[in-house]
Design a protein around this motif. Structure first.
Motif, PDB file in Angstrom:
ATOM      1  N   THR A 175     -70.643 -66.126 -18.431  1.00  0.00           N
ATOM      2  CA  THR A 175     -70.223 -66.403 -20.364  1.00  0.00           C
ATOM      3  C   THR A 175     -71.223 -66.359 -21.167  1.00  0.00           C
ATOM      4  O   THR A 175     -71.693 -67.501 -20.139  1.00  0.00           O
ATOM      5  CB  THR A 175     -69.065 -67.001 -20.248  1.00  0.00           C
TER       6      THR A 175
ATOM      7  N   GLU B 200     -61.896 -65.616 -19.340  1.00  0.00           N
ATOM      8  CA  GLU B 200     -61.559 -65.520 -18.049  1.00  0.00           C
ATOM      9  C   GLU B 200     -60.976 -64.650 -17.365  1.00  0.00           C
ATOM     10  O   GLU B 200     -60.334 -64.009 -16.447  1.00  0.00           O
ATOM     11  CB  GLU B 200     -61.043 -67.396 -17.948  1.00  0.00           C
ATOM     12  N   GLU B 201     -59.765 -64.696 -18.702  1.00  0.00           N
ATOM     13  CA  GLU B 201     -58.463 -63.795 -18.780  1.00  0.00           C
ATOM     14  C   GLU B 201     -59.337 -61.690 -17.875  1.00  0.00           C
ATOM     15  O   GLU B 201     -58.869 -60.993 -17.276  1.00  0.00           O
ATOM     16  CB  GLU B 201     -57.523 -63.169 -19.440  1.00  0.00           C
TER      17      GLU B 201
ATOM     18  N   THR C  53     -69.290 -63.719 -11.621  1.00  0.00           N
ATOM     19  CA  THR C  53     -68.738 -63.547 -13.725  1.00  0.00           C
ATOM     20  C   THR C  53     -69.599 -64.293 -14.549  1.00  0.00           C
ATOM     21  O   THR C  53     -69.934 -65.499 -14.146  1.00  0.00           O
ATOM     22  CB  THR C  53     -67.743 -63.895 -13.633  1.00  0.00           C
TER      23      THR C  53
ATOM     24  N   LYS D 285     -61.915 -57.923 -12.012  1.00  0.00           N
ATOM     25  CA  LYS D 285     -62.063 -58.731 -10.677  1.00  0.00           C
ATOM     26  C   LYS D 285     -61.015 -57.863 -10.098  1.00  0.00           C
ATOM     27  O   LYS D 285     -61.355 -57.429  -8.358  1.00  0.00           O
ATOM     28  CB  LYS D 285     -62.264 -60.200 -10.546  1.00  0.00           C
TER      29      LYS D 285
ATOM     30  N   GLU E  94     -63.759 -68.674 -24.582  1.00  0.00           N
ATOM     31  CA  GLU E  94     -64.075 -68.235 -23.249  1.00  0.00           C
ATOM     32  C   GLU E  94     -62.221 -68.488 -22.090  1.00  0.00           C
ATOM     33  O   GLU E  94     -62.676 -67.754 -21.345  1.00  0.00           O
ATOM     34  CB  GLU E  94     -64.169 -70.376 -22.927  1.00  0.00           C
ATOM     35  N   ALA E  95     -61.348 -68.074 -22.376  1.00  0.00           N
ATOM     36  CA  ALA E  95     -60.092 -68.265 -22.145  1.00  0.00           C
ATOM     37  C   ALA E  95     -60.417 -67.344 -21.616  1.00  0.00           C
ATOM     38  O   ALA E  95     -59.262 -66.321 -20.843  1.00  0.00           O
ATOM     39  CB  ALA E  95     -59.301 -69.237 -22.854  1.00  0.00           C
TER      40      ALA E  95
ATOM     41  N   PHE F 204     -61.772 -61.514 -16.986  1.00  0.00           N
ATOM     42  CA  PHE F 204     -62.734 -61.646 -14.903  1.00  0.00           C
ATOM     43  C   PHE F 204     -61.804 -60.682 -14.108  1.00  0.00           C
ATOM     44  O   PHE F 204     -61.786 -60.208 -13.426  1.00  0.00           O
ATOM     45  CB  PHE F 204     -63.262 -62.988 -15.211  1.00  0.00           C
ATOM     46  N   GLU F 205     -60.609 -62.041 -14.800  1.00  0.00           N
ATOM     47  CA  GLU F 205     -59.438 -61.676 -13.630  1.00  0.00           C
ATOM     48  C   GLU F 205     -59.064 -60.774 -13.490  1.00  0.00           C
ATOM     49  O   GLU F 205     -59.306 -60.003 -12.214  1.00  0.00           O
ATOM     50  CB  GLU F 205     -58.035 -63.294 -13.723  1.00  0.00           C
TER      51      GLU F 205
ATOM     52  N   HIS G  25     -69.143 -61.590 -20.116  1.00  0.00           N
ATOM     53  CA  HIS G  25     -69.028 -61.357 -21.408  1.00  0.00           C
ATOM     54  C   HIS G  25     -69.418 -62.216 -22.334  1.00  0.00           C
ATOM     55  O   HIS G  25     -70.393 -63.341 -21.875  1.00  0.00           O
ATOM     56  CB  HIS G  25     -66.997 -61.705 -21.325  1.00  0.00           C
TER      57      HIS G  25
END
Length: 141
Positions: free
Chosen positions: A86, A66-67, A84, A73, A62-63, A69-70, A35
């Motif tokens: 960033t 992470e969402e 992952t 995945k 950044e948060a 990526f979750e 990302h």
């Protein structure tokens, strides 16, 4: 050693299609979900029109990554290794540089499918990646 693939993710339907293609065709690969946080999206500060972004904006970006990526995945094949990353920068340039610097073999990227004048005016991250990458690039539509 297996194939190392970079899949840029931004939450769009097109990046989802790139993920689906990757998961279906390369289940044994090591995949890095990338990302890119684009500081240009943070806007411009009032002082002399200089780009600026706050620490709060960056932490929110950044948060959000992470969402992404979750979610990305969650659909990966069990046997697939998913990593992952960033990065901050101009998306096309950052994708190409990240791929080269980390020894990846391939990029699978979604196409936003712009046509006509919007493609000319706005450019295309996927098109720029295709032109600049030193590894094979698959564009998923």
């Amino acid at each position: 050693m297996g194939t190392k693939i970079v899949v840029p993710v931004d939450g769009s339907d097109q990046s989802q299609k790139a993920l689906e293609y990757t998961y279906e065709h390369f289940p044994d690969a090591t995949v890095t979900l990338l990302h890119v946080i684009n500081p240009a999206r943070a806007g411009y500060g009032a002082q002399a029109g200089l780009p600026s972004f706050s620490e709060e904006w960056y932490e929110e970006a950044e948060a959000a990554a992470e969402e992404l990526f979750e979610e990305a995945k969650a659909d990966a094949p069990e046997e697939m290794t998913v990593e992952t990353a960033t990065e901050v920068g101009q998306p096309a340039r950052t994708i190409v540089e990240f791929t080269e610097e980390n020894g990846h073999d391939k990029i699978i990227i979604g196409s936003h499918g712009r046509k006509g004048i919007s493609r000319v005016l706005l450019g295309s991250v996927a098109e720029t990646v295709v032109r600049r990458a030193h590894v094979p690039v698959t564009v998923a539509r």
